[in-house]
Design a protein around this motif. Structure first.
Motif, short mmCIF file in Angstrom:
data_model
loop_
_atom_site.label_atom_id
_atom_site.label_comp_id
_atom_site.label_asym_id
_atom_site.label_seq_id
_atom_site.Cartn_x
_atom_site.Cartn_y
_atom_site.Cartn_z
N GLN A 122 15.41 59.91 84.68
CA GLN A 122 16.64 60.33 85.36
C GLN A 122 17.07 61.73 84.90
O GLN A 122 17.46 62.57 85.72
N SER A 123 16.98 61.98 83.60
CA SER A 123 17.37 63.29 83.08
C SER A 123 16.44 64.38 83.59
O SER A 123 16.88 65.50 83.91
N THR A 124 15.15 64.08 83.69
CA THR A 124 14.19 65.04 84.21
C THR A 124 14.52 65.41 85.66
O THR A 124 14.51 66.60 86.03
N LEU A 125 14.81 64.43 86.47
CA LEU A 125 15.14 64.69 87.88
C LEU A 125 16.42 65.50 88.01
O LEU A 125 16.51 66.39 88.86
N VAL A 126 17.40 65.21 87.17
CA VAL A 126 18.67 65.94 87.23
C VAL A 126 18.45 67.41 86.85
O VAL A 126 18.94 68.31 87.54
N VAL A 127 17.72 67.66 85.76
CA VAL A 127 17.48 69.03 85.34
C VAL A 127 16.62 69.76 86.36
O VAL A 127 16.89 70.93 86.70
N ALA A 128 15.60 69.10 86.88
CA ALA A 128 14.71 69.74 87.86
C ALA A 128 15.47 70.15 89.12
O ALA A 128 15.14 71.17 89.75
N SER A 129 16.49 69.38 89.49
CA SER A 129 17.23 69.68 90.72
C SER A 129 18.07 70.95 90.60
O SER A 129 18.44 71.54 91.62
N GLY A 130 18.38 71.38 89.38
CA GLY A 130 19.22 72.55 89.21
C GLY A 130 18.50 73.79 88.73
O GLY A 130 19.11 74.86 88.62
N LEU A 131 17.21 73.67 88.42
CA LEU A 131 16.46 74.82 87.93
C LEU A 131 15.82 75.58 89.08
O LEU A 131 15.48 75.00 90.12
N PRO A 132 15.62 76.88 88.91
CA PRO A 132 14.89 77.63 89.94
C PRO A 132 13.41 77.24 89.93
O PRO A 132 12.92 76.61 88.99
N GLY A 133 12.72 77.65 90.94
CA GLY A 133 11.32 77.25 91.06
C GLY A 133 10.34 78.23 90.48
O GLY A 133 9.25 78.40 91.04
N ASP A 134 10.68 78.90 89.36
CA ASP A 134 9.76 79.86 88.78
C ASP A 134 9.01 79.24 87.61
O ASP A 134 9.25 78.11 87.19
N SER A 135 8.08 80.02 87.06
CA SER A 135 7.20 79.50 86.00
C SER A 135 7.96 79.26 84.70
O SER A 135 7.66 78.31 83.97
N LEU A 136 8.95 80.09 84.39
CA LEU A 136 9.72 79.91 83.16
C LEU A 136 10.48 78.59 83.19
O LEU A 136 10.51 77.86 82.18
N ALA A 137 11.06 78.24 84.33
CA ALA A 137 11.76 76.97 84.46
C ALA A 137 10.78 75.80 84.33
O ALA A 137 11.11 74.77 83.75
#
Length: 316
Positions: A122-137
Motif C-alpha cells: 500500500q505504501s509503495t502504491l501511494v508513493v508511486a502515485s505522487g512521484l514523477p516518472g523519471d529515473s531518479l524517482a
C-alpha cells in the motif's frame, strides 16, 4: 416419583477442525503482533512524510495515508516497525508453543507476513502515485521497496529464531530484535513530526540502552556452559555492536540529497560512515559494557539460585 433427565452428548470437535482453529488463532496472533509493531506510526495518523521528489507541492496535512513511513529519512524507523512486530510474534509463539502446533506457528508467521507485505504494498502504491516518472524517482522508490523487503525478511528470521529455535538460536534472534527496540520505543514516545519534551527525554535515554539490556538478559537466559551458548553470546554482542552502526550508515547515506542520484557514491559514503562510527569508542563501547555486565549479573544469579538447594541440604 422419579424424574429422568435427558443428557445430550456434545460431539467433540474433529481433529481437522481443531487444526484449523489453531491455525486461525495463529493468524490472529501474527496479524496483531504486526500491528503492534506498526503502532508508533499508526497513532500519528499515518500521513506520508513530505517527499523531496514529490511531483506537486503539498502541505504536510494533505499528504496521503501510508501504512509505512516511506521516506529516505525514515529508514531506521521502517526497519524498527517491521522487525519489532515480527519479534513480538515470535515471542508469543514461543510463549504459547505448548498450545500451538507447527500449524499454529505457521499461522502466526503468515498473519504477520500478510500485514507487513500489505503495508509495504500500500505504501509503495501511494508513493508511486505522487512521484514523477523519471529515473531518479524510480531509483528512490526501488530503494524504499528494498528496505521494506529486507526488513520483512530479517523479521521473518527473527520470528523463527525466537519462536522455534533452541536457546542459543533464540538468543541470536533476541539480539537482532533488540536493535529494533530503540527505534520502535523512540517513535512511540516521540512520534514522527512531534518535538522532544523534558518528560520524554528519560524514555529516549532508556530506549538508547534498552537493546544492550535485552542482549545481556538473553545471554544470561541462554547460559554459556555449552559451545552453542558461547557462540550465541559472542554472536549477540557482535550484532549489538555492528547492526545499529549499519542502520545509521544506511540512513545517513540514503538521506544525503547531494548524492541521491549516484548510487555508487552513496555506497562509498555509507561505508565510510560505517567504519568511522564503528571505530568510535564512545558509540560502541558503552552498549557492549552494559550487555556484558547485565549478562554477568544474570549468570551469577542463575548459578546462585541453582546451587541454593544443595547448600541448604549441606547445611542441614
Amino acid at each position: 416419583m422419579t424424574s429422568t433427565t435427558d443428557q445430550v452428548d456434545t460431539p467433540a470437535p474433529s481433529a481437522a477442525a481443531t487444526r484449523w482453529l489453531t491455525f486461525a488463532w495463529g493468524l490472529a496472533i501474527g496479524a496483531g503482533s504486526a500491528l503492534v509493531g506498526l503502532l508508533p506510526w499508526l497513532i500519528t495518523g499515518m500521513r506520508l512524510p513530505l517527499q523531496n521528489l514529490w511531483e506537486t507541492t503539498v502541505d504536510p496535512e494533505a499528504m496521503p495515508i501510508a501504512l509505512l513511513p516511506f521516506s529516505q529519512y525514515s529508514i531506521t524507523l521502517i526497519v524498527g516497525l517491521i522487525v519489532f512486530g515480527s519479534a513480538v510474534a515470535g515471542l508469543l509463539g514461543r510463549t504459547f508453543r505448548e498450545r500451538l502446533s507447527r500449524r499454529g506457528f505457521l499461522g502466526i508467521a503468515l498473519g504477520a507476513f500478510l500485514v507487513q507485505i500489505g503495508a509495504a504494498t500500500q505504501s509503495t502504491l501511494v508513493v508511486a502515485s505522487g512521484l514523477p516518472g523519471d529515473s531518479l524517482a524510480a531509483i528512490y522508490l526501488t530503494g524504499l521497496i528494498a528496505v521494506a523487503v529486507v526488513s520483512i525478511g530479517v523479521g521473518a528470521l527473527v520470528m523463527v529464531l525466537i519462536g522455534r529455535a533452541a536457546r542459543p538460536g533464540a538468543t541470536l534472534g533476541f539480539a537482532m530484535a533488540a536493535v529494533s527496540v530503540e527505534a520502535w520505543l523512540s517513535a512511540l514516545v516521540v512520534p514522527p513530526g512531534t518535538f522532544v519534551t523534558e518528560a520524554s527525554m528519560w524514555w529516549l535515554d532508556l530506549a538508547r540502552y534498552l537493546p544492550a539490556i535485552i542482549v545481556g538478559v538473553a545471554i544470561a537466559w541462554c547460559g554459556i556452559r555449552s559451545i552453542g551458548g558461547v557462540i550465541a553470546a559472542v554472536g549477540s554482542l557482535l550484532i549489538l555492536w555492528i547492526a545499529p552502526v549499519a542502520l545509521v550508515s544506511v540512513s545517513v547515506a540514503v538521506g544525503s540529497r547531494a548524492i541521491a542520484s549516484q548510487p555508487d557514491q552513496m555506497l562509498d559514503y555509507g561505508g565510510e560512515v560505517f567504519i568511522s562510527v564503528l571505530m568510535t569508542a564512545q558509540n560502541s563501547i558503552p552498549p557492549l559494557v552494559i550487555a556484558i555486565v547485565v549478562a554477568g549479573i544474570g549468570l551469577a544469579s542463575r548459578q546462585l539460585i541453582s546451587s541454593w538447594p544443595r547448600r541448604s541440604r549441606e547445611a542441614e
